[in-house]
Enzyme design. Structure first.
Site, PDB file in Angstrom:
ATOM      1  N   ASP A  35     -13.709  -2.666  12.361  1.00  0.00           N
ATOM      2  CA  ASP A  35     -12.852  -2.998  11.221  1.00  0.00           C
ATOM      3  C   ASP A  35     -11.966  -4.162  11.637  1.00  0.00           C
ATOM      4  O   ASP A  35     -11.084  -4.004  12.469  1.00  0.00           O
ATOM      5  CB  ASP A  35     -12.023  -1.737  10.876  1.00  0.00           C
ATOM      6  N   THR A  50      -4.402  -7.994  10.759  1.00  0.00           N
ATOM      7  CA  THR A  50      -3.624  -8.168  11.988  1.00  0.00           C
ATOM      8  C   THR A  50      -4.421  -7.827  13.239  1.00  0.00           C
ATOM      9  O   THR A  50      -4.464  -8.599  14.186  1.00  0.00           O
ATOM     10  CB  THR A  50      -2.359  -7.274  11.941  1.00  0.00           C
ATOM     11  N   ILE A  71      -7.841  -5.483  15.277  1.00  0.00           N
ATOM     12  CA  ILE A  71      -9.227  -5.036  15.134  1.00  0.00           C
ATOM     13  C   ILE A  71      -9.318  -3.595  15.627  1.00  0.00           C
ATOM     14  O   ILE A  71      -8.725  -3.251  16.650  1.00  0.00           O
ATOM     15  CB  ILE A  71     -10.180  -5.927  15.953  1.00  0.00           C
ATOM     16  N   TYR A  93     -13.997  -2.931 -11.249  1.00  0.00           N
ATOM     17  CA  TYR A  93     -13.001  -3.978 -11.003  1.00  0.00           C
ATOM     18  C   TYR A  93     -13.419  -5.217 -11.796  1.00  0.00           C
ATOM     19  O   TYR A  93     -14.600  -5.570 -11.805  1.00  0.00           O
ATOM     20  CB  TYR A  93     -13.005  -4.294  -9.507  1.00  0.00           C
ATOM     21  N   GLY A 125     -11.558  -6.633  -1.793  1.00  0.00           N
ATOM     22  CA  GLY A 125     -11.627  -6.588  -0.328  1.00  0.00           C
ATOM     23  C   GLY A 125     -12.679  -5.589   0.154  1.00  0.00           C
ATOM     24  O   GLY A 125     -12.780  -4.481  -0.371  1.00  0.00           O
ATOM     25  N   ILE A 126     -13.452  -5.997   1.159  1.00  0.00           N
ATOM     26  CA  ILE A 126     -14.501  -5.113   1.678  1.00  0.00           C
ATOM     27  C   ILE A 126     -13.884  -3.861   2.298  1.00  0.00           C
ATOM     28  O   ILE A 126     -14.466  -2.775   2.233  1.00  0.00           O
ATOM     29  CB  ILE A 126     -15.442  -5.862   2.666  1.00  0.00           C
ATOM     30  N   ASP A 127     -12.685  -3.958   2.849  1.00  0.00           N
ATOM     31  CA  ASP A 127     -12.023  -2.761   3.398  1.00  0.00           C
ATOM     32  C   ASP A 127     -11.755  -1.740   2.289  1.00  0.00           C
ATOM     33  O   ASP A 127     -11.982  -0.541   2.452  1.00  0.00           O
ATOM     34  CB  ASP A 127     -10.736  -3.116   4.161  1.00  0.00           C
ATOM     35  N   THR A 148      -1.296  -3.698   7.015  1.00  0.00           N
ATOM     36  CA  THR A 148      -0.584  -4.967   6.812  1.00  0.00           C
ATOM     37  C   THR A 148      -0.123  -5.046   5.354  1.00  0.00           C
ATOM     38  O   THR A 148       1.039  -5.358   5.073  1.00  0.00           O
ATOM     39  CB  THR A 148      -1.521  -6.142   7.138  1.00  0.00           C
ATOM     40  N   THR A 178      24.433  -4.087   7.767  1.00  0.00           N
ATOM     41  CA  THR A 178      23.284  -4.957   7.461  1.00  0.00           C
ATOM     42  C   THR A 178      22.000  -4.317   7.949  1.00  0.00           C
ATOM     43  O   THR A 178      21.004  -4.237   7.213  1.00  0.00           O
ATOM     44  CB  THR A 178      23.488  -6.350   8.105  1.00  0.00           C
TER      45      THR A 178
HETATM   46  N1  LIG Z   1       0.633  -3.260  17.641  1.00  0.00           N
HETATM   47  C1  LIG Z   1       0.792  -3.307  16.322  1.00  0.00           C
HETATM   48  N2  LIG Z   1       0.519  -4.455  15.671  1.00  0.00           N
HETATM   49  C2  LIG Z   1       0.646  -4.510  14.324  1.00  0.00           C
HETATM   50  N3  LIG Z   1       1.052  -3.479  13.567  1.00  0.00           N
HETATM   51  C3  LIG Z   1       1.326  -2.312  14.170  1.00  0.00           C
HETATM   52  C4  LIG Z   1       1.208  -2.160  15.572  1.00  0.00           C
HETATM   53  N4  LIG Z   1       1.517  -0.871  15.865  1.00  0.00           N
HETATM   54  C5  LIG Z   1       1.828  -0.274  14.722  1.00  0.00           C
HETATM   55  N5  LIG Z   1       1.737  -1.119  13.684  1.00  0.00           N
HETATM   56  C6  LIG Z   1       2.018  -0.770  12.284  1.00  0.00           C
HETATM   57  O1  LIG Z   1       0.780  -0.807  11.599  1.00  0.00           O
HETATM   58  C7  LIG Z   1       0.900  -1.555  10.390  1.00  0.00           C
HETATM   59  C8  LIG Z   1      -0.372  -2.394  10.258  1.00  0.00           C
HETATM   60  O2  LIG Z   1      -1.432  -1.483  10.054  1.00  0.00           O
HETATM   61  P1  LIG Z   1      -2.913  -1.714  10.553  1.00  0.00           P
HETATM   62  O3  LIG Z   1      -2.953  -1.740  12.030  1.00  0.00           O
HETATM   63  O4  LIG Z   1      -3.718  -0.707   9.841  1.00  0.00           O
HETATM   64  O5  LIG Z   1      -3.122  -3.202   9.983  1.00  0.00           O
HETATM   65  P2  LIG Z   1      -4.348  -4.174  10.180  1.00  0.00           P
HETATM   66  O6  LIG Z   1      -4.947  -4.048  11.528  1.00  0.00           O
HETATM   67  O7  LIG Z   1      -3.925  -5.529   9.760  1.00  0.00           O
HETATM   68  O8  LIG Z   1      -5.357  -3.593   9.207  1.00  0.00           O
HETATM   69  P3  LIG Z   1      -5.435  -3.873   7.655  1.00  0.00           P
HETATM   70  O9  LIG Z   1      -5.692  -5.321   7.481  1.00  0.00           O
HETATM   71  O10 LIG Z   1      -6.606  -3.037   7.272  1.00  0.00           O
HETATM   72  O11 LIG Z   1      -4.178  -3.440   7.044  1.00  0.00           O
HETATM   73  C9  LIG Z   1       2.187  -2.393  10.458  1.00  0.00           C
HETATM   74  O12 LIG Z   1       2.905  -2.307   9.241  1.00  0.00           O
HETATM   75  C10 LIG Z   1       2.967  -1.763  11.608  1.00  0.00           C
HETATM   76  O13 LIG Z   1       4.128  -1.060  11.146  1.00  0.00           O
HETATM   77  C1  LIG Z   2      -5.655  -6.498   0.114  1.00  0.00           C
HETATM   78  C2  LIG Z   2      -6.236  -6.752   1.490  1.00  0.00           C
HETATM   79  C3  LIG Z   2      -5.513  -7.934   2.134  1.00  0.00           C
HETATM   80  C4  LIG Z   2      -5.972  -5.476   2.316  1.00  0.00           C
HETATM   81  O1  LIG Z   2      -6.497  -5.570   3.589  1.00  0.00           O
HETATM   82  C5  LIG Z   2      -7.792  -6.986   1.415  1.00  0.00           C
HETATM   83  O2  LIG Z   2      -8.411  -5.897   0.849  1.00  0.00           O
HETATM   84  C6  LIG Z   2      -8.119  -8.222   0.626  1.00  0.00           C
HETATM   85  O3  LIG Z   2      -8.038  -9.316   1.135  1.00  0.00           O
HETATM   86  N1  LIG Z   2      -8.491  -8.029  -0.680  1.00  0.00           N
HETATM   87  C7  LIG Z   2      -8.882  -9.068  -1.575  1.00  0.00           C
HETATM   88  C8  LIG Z   2      -8.238  -8.910  -2.917  1.00  0.00           C
HETATM   89  C9  LIG Z   2      -8.603  -7.630  -3.670  1.00  0.00           C
HETATM   90  O4  LIG Z   2      -8.919  -6.592  -3.062  1.00  0.00           O
HETATM   91  O5  LIG Z   2      -8.587  -7.661  -4.926  1.00  0.00           O
HETATM   92  K   LIG Z   3      -4.607  -2.368   4.500  1.00  0.00           K
END
Ligand SMILES: Nc1ncnc2c1ncn2[C@@H]1O[C@H](COP(=O)(O)OP(=O)(O)OP(=O)(O)O)[C@@H](O)[C@H]1O
Ligand SMILES: CC(C)(CO)[C@@H](O)C(=O)NCCC(=O)O
Ligand SMILES: [K+]
Length: 244
Positions: A6, A10, A12, A87, A94-96, A120, A172
């Protein structure tokens, strides 16, 4: 054995599956991709297929170097999915989100399903009991909220995730923590209430990097599985093999 990957916005995440059972899970940064995959394949030499779902801008080439070792598959919206996609812009979905919807459809048949991915971005995906994918919502995730408050203002500091003392932030820092964390929790509880008011007999799946933090703070009690996307990737691939 199957290696699912996946590629998020942010990070993998990867998992090795034997049938429906997960053997090991890995998390790494994008610049470590080739090195890490190589290591995983050295450890699990019986992997026959590598299945990728990517929403990040990763080089396809980094995966294709492994084609000498096993078959490499990139899931796209053109693959077969176990739901009808309603949709309005299926090509930009998004493929996810499609993989999460597929996993929910296969794992929880004949009911309404809501998948919330707190990563993210927070994504909401709803599949009704007749297996129609209807859509959902996209909003900023926890870390994105902290970062945007800092990046788009002159005076707000960049804070890291912390539970607020109260909904009335008295400094704050506390005001930011309350706005980000409580705002996040109220948003999700609000969406869940809205779905509950409109649909009966439905299941909620909570996943993503912030799922565990979130689960214990929600008013609505729901089951969190931070590996749901990886498990769904494995199931979506099996479904593709059976139905192609
Ligand atoms: N090392 C890290 N880097 C980034 N985010 C982290 C980390 N550890 C915990 N998090 C938390 O995870 C969240 C991001 O989730 P995830 O790791 O699922 O994102 P991703 O890898 O970008 O995947 P996706 O794109 O599917 O959301 C952030 O909001 C953060 O609070
Ligand atoms: C919304 C995200 C960024 C979540 O990872 C991804 O699914 C994406 O880039 N989607 C494209 C837009 C959509 O799903 O309509
Ligand atoms: K996500």
């Amino acid at each position: 054995m199957i290696l699912t990957v996946d590629v998020g916005n942010t990070r993998i995440k990867a998992a090795v599956f034997e049938g429906g059972t997960v053997l090991e899970i890995f998390t790494f940064e994008k610049n470590e991709l080739e090195k890490k995959i190589k290591k995983i394949l050295e450890k699990f030499q019986k992997c026959s297929d590598l299945v990728v779902a990517s929403v990040g801008n990763i080089e396809k080439q980094s995966f294709l170097t492994f084609e000498k070792d096993l078959k490499v598959h990139f899931l796209t919206h053109e693959d077969v999915f176990p739901f009808t996609n309603k949709y309005a812009t299926p090509k930009t979905l998004g493929i996810d989100r499609m993989v999460l919807a597929a996993g929910a459809t296969l794992k929880f048949p004949k009911q309404n399903r809501l998948v919330i991915d707190a990563g993210t971005c927070i994504t909401y995906d709803f599949i009704d009991e007749n297996d129609n994918y209807l859509g959902g919502a996209i909003s900023p995730g926890l870390r994105l909220r902290y970062e945007s408050l800092h990046n788009f203002t002159a005076r707000l500091p960049l804070l890291t995730l912390e539970s607020p003392d109260s909904y009335i932030g008295d400094s704050t820092k506390q005001a930011i923590h309350s706005g980000v964390v409580n705002g996040f929790v109220y948003e999700i509880d609000g969406f869940i209430d809205e779905y509950r008011a409109n649909f009966s007999n439905f299941i909620i799946i909570l996943t993503g990097g912030d799922a565990d933090f979130l689960a214990k703070r929600l008013k609505n009690t729901i089951f969190a599985n931070s590996n749901f996307l990886l498990e769904s990737l494995n199931q979506t691939f099996q479904y593709k093999i059976d139905n192609d």
